[in-house]
Design a protein around this motif. Structure first.
Motif, short mmCIF file in Angstrom:
data_model
loop_
_atom_site.label_atom_id
_atom_site.label_comp_id
_atom_site.label_asym_id
_atom_site.label_seq_id
_atom_site.Cartn_x
_atom_site.Cartn_y
_atom_site.Cartn_z
N THR A 97 0.85 -1.19 0.00
CA THR A 97 0.00 0.00 0.00
C THR A 97 0.88 1.24 0.00
O THR A 97 1.87 1.33 0.72
CB THR A 97 -0.90 0.02 1.24
N HIS A 216 -10.66 12.54 4.02
CA HIS A 216 -9.81 11.36 4.15
C HIS A 216 -9.80 10.85 5.58
O HIS A 216 -10.17 11.56 6.51
CB HIS A 216 -8.37 11.68 3.72
N THR A 231 -0.47 6.30 5.98
CA THR A 231 -1.17 6.59 4.74
C THR A 231 -2.54 7.21 5.04
O THR A 231 -2.92 7.40 6.20
CB THR A 231 -1.31 5.30 3.90
N LEU A 233 -6.80 7.17 3.34
CA LEU A 233 -7.75 6.76 2.32
C LEU A 233 -8.63 7.97 2.03
O LEU A 233 -9.25 8.53 2.94
CB LEU A 233 -8.60 5.57 2.78
N LEU A 253 -4.95 5.47 -3.47
CA LEU A 253 -5.52 5.72 -2.14
C LEU A 253 -6.91 6.35 -2.20
O LEU A 253 -7.48 6.67 -1.16
CB LEU A 253 -4.57 6.62 -1.34
#
Length: 291
Positions: A97, A216, A231, A233, A253
């Motif tokens: 990822t 996000h 990270t 999304l 993403l």
């Protein structure tokens, strides 16, 4: 040594001084910093007043930092430096990822049980989040730590809201089960402006830039023997996906926050009205494979 007041001679004299550090990495970074910083000054040729304004800008940036706000991280993000550091240190595993910026709003929180609602006092459209944590060969990682945090439907993180009086909302961490799975409830976040009431906001205004980020959810995922993943999304269709102020969006993403009306959620919770679901698998790189 005398007579180093000319431009090139001065730069070389400073580099010679900092290059004598006992630690080779300190010597390398010190020399590079002087080389590039002096080149910037030669390129821009600031007046004395402009140089003083630059010093004042950095001083104000430091004054804006406290235990709830990190203006220097914000500055790094808005100048694309955070994403450049991320790109240099990740991306060597094509299966894993993708990572993105850490951001200035993380703080440690408590472990919550699977299926918990972490929204706290935040209000908005319910969001069911689920997924798995796997290695880059598809094996589930049991006991992995999944740390999450996000803004509310007005674009604020809990640390920005005094009414919470130190209580966490929209943040928690979970351990994956034996099959590497996790799930929890929260609320759907919204796009938001990064804090723009300080030096970074003034910089963005002077550069003719907006301060907004698309909607996000942040994730930081760790498992023994694997590279830590930081990270986000991003919600598909959110405004500012193409103009994120911190340059953090990557196509892989961007995810669907699937819309539902009533019915039964994946954890058998009966729902009334609109709710959303987000499902995503995260893939970690073994440290043995990391460059």
């Amino acid at each position: 040594m005398h007579g180093n007041n000319d431009s090139e001679g001065l730069t070389q004299a400073v580099i010679e001084k900092v290059s004598g550090a006992a630690d080779p990495r300190v010597a390398q970074t010190g020399a590079a910093l002087i080389r590039h910083l002096h080149a910037f000054i030669r390129d821009v040729r600031p007046t004395q007043e402009e140089w003083e304004a630059g010093i004042a800008f950095l001083t104000d940036t430091g004054h804006m930092c406290d235990d709830k706000r990190q203006e220097f991280i914000l500055l790094s993000d808005a100048l694309g430096v955070s994403m450049l550091v991320d790109a240099i240190n990740h991306g060597d595993d094509p299966v894993a990822t993708e990572s993105t910026v850490f951001g200035p709003f993380y703080h440690p929180t408590e472990e919550w049980p699977q299926g918990a609602d972490i929204s706290g006092t935040m209000t908005g459209t319910p969001l069911f989040v689920s997924g798995r944590v796997l290695d880059n060969r598809g094996n589930p990682l049991a006991g992995a730590v999944v740390d999450v945090w996000h803004a509310d439907d007005q674009g604020f993180y809990d640390v920005q809201m005094e009414r919470l009086e130190g209580k966490d909302a929209g943040r928690a961490w979970f351990r994956t089960d034996g099959e590497g799975r996790f799930h929890f409830w929260t609320i759907r976040p919204s796009p938001y402006p990064i804090p723009n009431d300080g030096p970074v906001g003034k910089m963005l205004a002077a550069q003719g830039r907006h301060p907004f980020r698309p909607a996000h959810v942040h994730f930081m995922i760790q498992s023994d023997g694997y590279r830590k993943l930081v990270t986000h999304l991003f919600e598909e269709g959110s405004p500012y996906l193409d103009s994120d102020v911190v340059f953090g969006v990557k196509p892989s993403l961007i995810c669907e926050f699937t819309e539902h009306q009533g019915g039964v959620a994946p954890d058998n919770r009966r729902m009334d009205g609109e709710w959303r679901s987000l499902n995503h698998d995260f893939i970690l790189t073994p440290l043995a494979d990391a460059a």
